[in-house]
Design an enzyme around this catalytic site. Sequence first.
Site, PDB file in Angstrom:
ATOM      1  CB  CYS A   1      -0.925  -0.008   1.201  1.00 33.70           C
ATOM      2  SG  CYS A   1      -2.165  -1.274   1.082  1.00 33.70           S
TER       3      CYS A   1
ATOM      4  CB  CYS B   1      -3.069  -4.159 -15.163  1.00 32.08           C
ATOM      5  SG  CYS B   1      -1.908  -5.256 -15.964  1.00 32.08           S
TER       6      CYS B   1
END
Length: 456
Positions: A86, A413
């Site tokens: 993250c 992506c």
Amino acid sequence: MKRTLPVQKNEYIDVIFEDLTHDGAGVAKVEGYPIFVPNGLPGEKAQIKVIKANKGYGFGRLIELYEKSPYRVEIPREELHKYGGCQLEHISYEGQLKYKENQVRQVLTRIGKLEDVVVHPILGMDNPWHYRNKAQVPVGDKDGKLIAGFFKPRTHEIVNTDESLIQIPEINEAVQVVKEICTRFHIPAYNEETHKGVLRHIMARFGQQTGELMVVLVTRSLEIPNREQLVEEIVARLPQVKSIIHNVNSKRTNVILGDKTKVLWGSEVIYDYIGDVRFAISALSFYQVNPVQTKVLYDKALEYASLSGSESVIDAYCGIGTISLFLAQKARKVFGVEIVPEAIEDARKNAALNGIENAEFEAGEAEVVIPKWYEEGNKADVLVVDPPRKGCDEALLHTIIDMKPKKVVYVSCNPATLARDLRILEDGGYKTVEVQPVDMFPHTTHVECVALIELK
Ligand code: SAH
């Protein structure tokens, strides 16, 4: 002639960050010389220390922030930062979306030279937390106690955690409960260095639409001590569990799963739905990790394909047939191609599971199989591609240009390879009509796009 650099190693300097790199570091420029500084945000004034000064670019460390970005937020739980990669947790969700959308625009202009392309506002999540339907948690040993969590970045050290803010609560609970039970039954953790011990990873998968849970115990050894009590306890504590799988991985490797799986309890697969399509998910099969946004992405792909029922569609890089089966409901015929044979097996099973008879699948490289189909006279009205990060093979793009499907729907992506491939299609007679970014992985730097491309 040796040119001197505008900064020196170990120098302290004041900068203003102008941009973010694709992996979320701040970019400052000194006389045009870029310095990458983790944790710096665009617009922020800061003092940095130059850590490394290469010829064309340098690296720095943030020393003091003089002026904060309005998008900077406190990291929700410091110890969970970077869990599951993250990298954007220090940016508000609004800021993350803005950053991702800008990145798509910039890359399409810079790499794709697509000056007037329409990029829609990115589609984000209403609640960008607790979205992942899968966890693979490494297990270790600390002072004789079983721990499980994540690898500290760039190390082999495991940090023990009791939850992840990006995983679905049922997944967090499953991992916690299994960890507790394995501790209680004295299951030894695997040790990477000595290659001894038993439990390597705890894996959990959850079908959000069905509420079905799968637990996978990945071990080095062929046997699990106290296996029967262990299974009994897991079933008692996790009422949603439908499948408990034992996966054996006896190799010295970073790869999580081995090839051998055995059902310890319940069924071999769990089920989930994306829209109306039902999918069987086994321990080894690929399945999208953010089901909510997957639906958003596929709906957009379907909208761009604008099928009337008479079309022949090719779905390249089809995986387990997710997009193919979505399209098959609206097309005359869908042909899917994918390099992993097991995924093609899953795609066929999923077609049968849904009673879909107008979808055919072939295992092989898209850039080999599609030219072969074309030679055999199989032309598509609409062609969908969803390649891995490196984008489409150039041979495939040239086959598309020769085949001339009316529409190409490109699911990507990686905006950089999308831009590169769009340029090739543009030069071959196609026009990029619009691009829709979708946030599939909040708090990470990943950004997904769907592009509609039409024959000029
Ligand atoms: N469309 C699927 C999967 C996309 S991921 C979904 O939405 O679920 C990209 C897929 O491309 C992976 O399954 C990967 O195995 C496959 N792949 C990679 N290189 C390939 C190639 N050269 N030809 C065909 N498939 C390939």
